[in-house]
Design an enzyme around this catalytic site. Structure first.
Site, PDB file in Angstrom:
ATOM      1  N   ASP A 294      14.669 -23.324  64.593  1.00 40.02           N
ATOM      2  CA  ASP A 294      14.627 -24.130  63.371  1.00 40.02           C
ATOM      3  C   ASP A 294      13.648 -25.296  63.537  1.00 40.02           C
ATOM      4  OD1 ASP A 294      16.696 -24.577  60.826  1.00 40.02           O
ATOM      5  OD2 ASP A 294      15.856 -26.457  61.543  1.00 40.02           O
TER       6      ASP A 294
ATOM      7  N   ASP B 161      12.360 -23.142  58.257  1.00 39.44           N
ATOM      8  CA  ASP B 161      11.768 -24.386  57.749  1.00 39.44           C
ATOM      9  C   ASP B 161      10.610 -24.890  58.607  1.00 39.44           C
ATOM     10  OD1 ASP B 161      13.710 -24.771  59.674  1.00 39.44           O
ATOM     11  OD2 ASP B 161      14.718 -26.406  58.649  1.00 39.44           O
TER      12      ASP B 161
ATOM     13  N   HIS C  23      23.671 -28.277  63.011  1.00 44.06           N
ATOM     14  CA  HIS C  23      23.826 -29.732  63.163  1.00 44.06           C
ATOM     15  C   HIS C  23      25.289 -30.148  63.281  1.00 44.06           C
ATOM     16  CE1 HIS C  23      19.611 -30.339  62.573  1.00 44.06           C
ATOM     17  NE2 HIS C  23      19.614 -29.898  61.329  1.00 44.06           N
TER      18      HIS C  23
ATOM     19  N   HIS D 267      14.253 -28.310  62.846  1.00 47.66           N
ATOM     20  CA  HIS D 267      15.014 -29.452  63.351  1.00 47.66           C
ATOM     21  C   HIS D 267      15.801 -29.056  64.596  1.00 47.66           C
ATOM     22  CE1 HIS D 267      14.644 -29.992  58.916  1.00 47.66           C
ATOM     23  NE2 HIS D 267      14.331 -31.220  59.283  1.00 47.66           N
TER      24      HIS D 267
END
Length: 343
Positions: free
Chosen positions: A194, A283, A159, A196
């Site tokens: 991931d 995740d 990120h 996200h």
């Protein structure tokens, strides 16, 4: 498989909280994550190494000088503010990246931190730097002939933009690994699995055609990071057509994830990279606290096999995956699947 981690230095970063729906809650990006992931490494009998110190070179190849100065000095400056909190949280942000750059530590925190999940404490810079050293060390051994290496990066990185922290991430380890591989390979692909979207990674390479970025993730229309990760984002300038997002409906399980991954990998093969970086988030697991997708433990083995089938020199970089009993099992499943699927 060689695994790189410096548990002592990487565990020094221990953020207290993050803001969720207007409420401060305990930060899930804790040192205990590293312990759980190391249990998965031990289960596979992998070869654990402490990374070497590569200096600022690999980091500065991705991140701006002003950002690195901020990260490395801001906490010491922050402590001089009367009644300052132990950790830095931003409380004001510019409306654009071209806004004037302030001298104040408070203003710079708002300029360089996008959200309330990235507090900077006394040891954050050191932990992030050694997390980046894990990525550089894994990339180095792959350049030197290993087919695959795993960088157990914590804190994570995908990120983080060139000069902007966010989503628990301070330095973009996957981007650092990819840029390191570019020393030998004309084209490198980053494959982000991931939960996200890897918005920082996308941002770093969005206008470049030498690094293809693929992200398979939960649809950001109502999920973090919200503003990035949509299918229409395909790159710009020289990078037009070199970024691919595969957003999945919330709750998608292993079968749907694998379909999205296979669709994306067809584009990666057409890019014909010389090496690959896997931004490994765990995740997407059905029992992860963030609860966006429902990939099973055996599903991570399938993901590993599918990625190994590319048959390319590979650096695996740890991204997300949060505290649950199966976190180490999920890593073990992925690494075992990758080994089983290697041509």
């Amino acid at each position: 498989m060689k695994v790189f981690s410096d548990q002592k230095r990487q565990s020094q970063h221990n953020p207290s909280g993050f803001l969720v729906n207007g409420v401060m809650q305990p930060n899930p990006e804790t040192p205990e994550r590293l312990e759980k992931l190391l249990s998965g490494v031990a289960a596979g009998g992998h070869d654990l190494h402490v990374p070497m110190d590569h200096g600022l070179g690999p980091i500065a190849a991705v991140h701006s000088p002003v950002y690195l100065k901020f990260l490395s000095t801001v906490h010491e400056r922050w402590k001089r503010i009367p009644d300052a909190t132990p950790e830095i949280f931003p409380n004001i942000h510019p409306d654009r990246r071209t806004a004037s750059y302030p001298l104040s530590a408070v203003g710079q925190a708002g300029f360089h931190i996008t959200d309330m999940s990235c507090p900077i404490g006394e040891h954050t810079w050191e932990a992030a730097r050694w997390s980046a050293n894990c990525a550089a060390s894994a990339a180095e051994v792959v350049l030197n002939g290993d087919h695959v290496a795993y960088a157990l990066c914590r804190p994570p990185g995908h990120h983080c933009f060139i000069d902007l922290a966010g989503g628990f991430c301070y330095l973009n380890n996957s981007a650092i690994a990819a840029q390191f591989l570019r020393q030998t390979h004309d084209r490198v692909a980053i494959i982000d699995v991931d939960l996200h979207h890897g918005n920082g990674t996308q941002g770093i390479f969005f206008a470049r055609d030498d690094v293809f970025t693929l992200s398979i993730h939960a649809d950001p229309a109502r999920f973090y990071p919200f503003f990035w990760g949509h299918a229409h984002e395909v790159g710009e300038g020289a990078g037009h057509g070199y970024n691919l997002n595969v957003p999945l409906p919330r709750g998608t399980g292993t079968d749907g994830f694998m379909k999205g991954l296979r669709d994306g990998l067809a584009h990666v093969r057409n890019f014909a990279p010389g090496a690959v970086v896997i931004a490994l988030g765990l995740d997407a697991y059905e029992g992860d606290p963030f609860g966006g997708l429902t990939v099973s433990t055996s599903g991570f083995s399938e993901i590993g096999k599918e990625l190994a089938a590319l048959g390319l020199p590979t650096v695996i970089v740890q991204e997300g995956g949060y505290l649950c009993n199966e976190l180490g099992d999920n890593l073990h499943a992925f690494l075992s699947g990758f080994a089983d699927g290697t041509p």
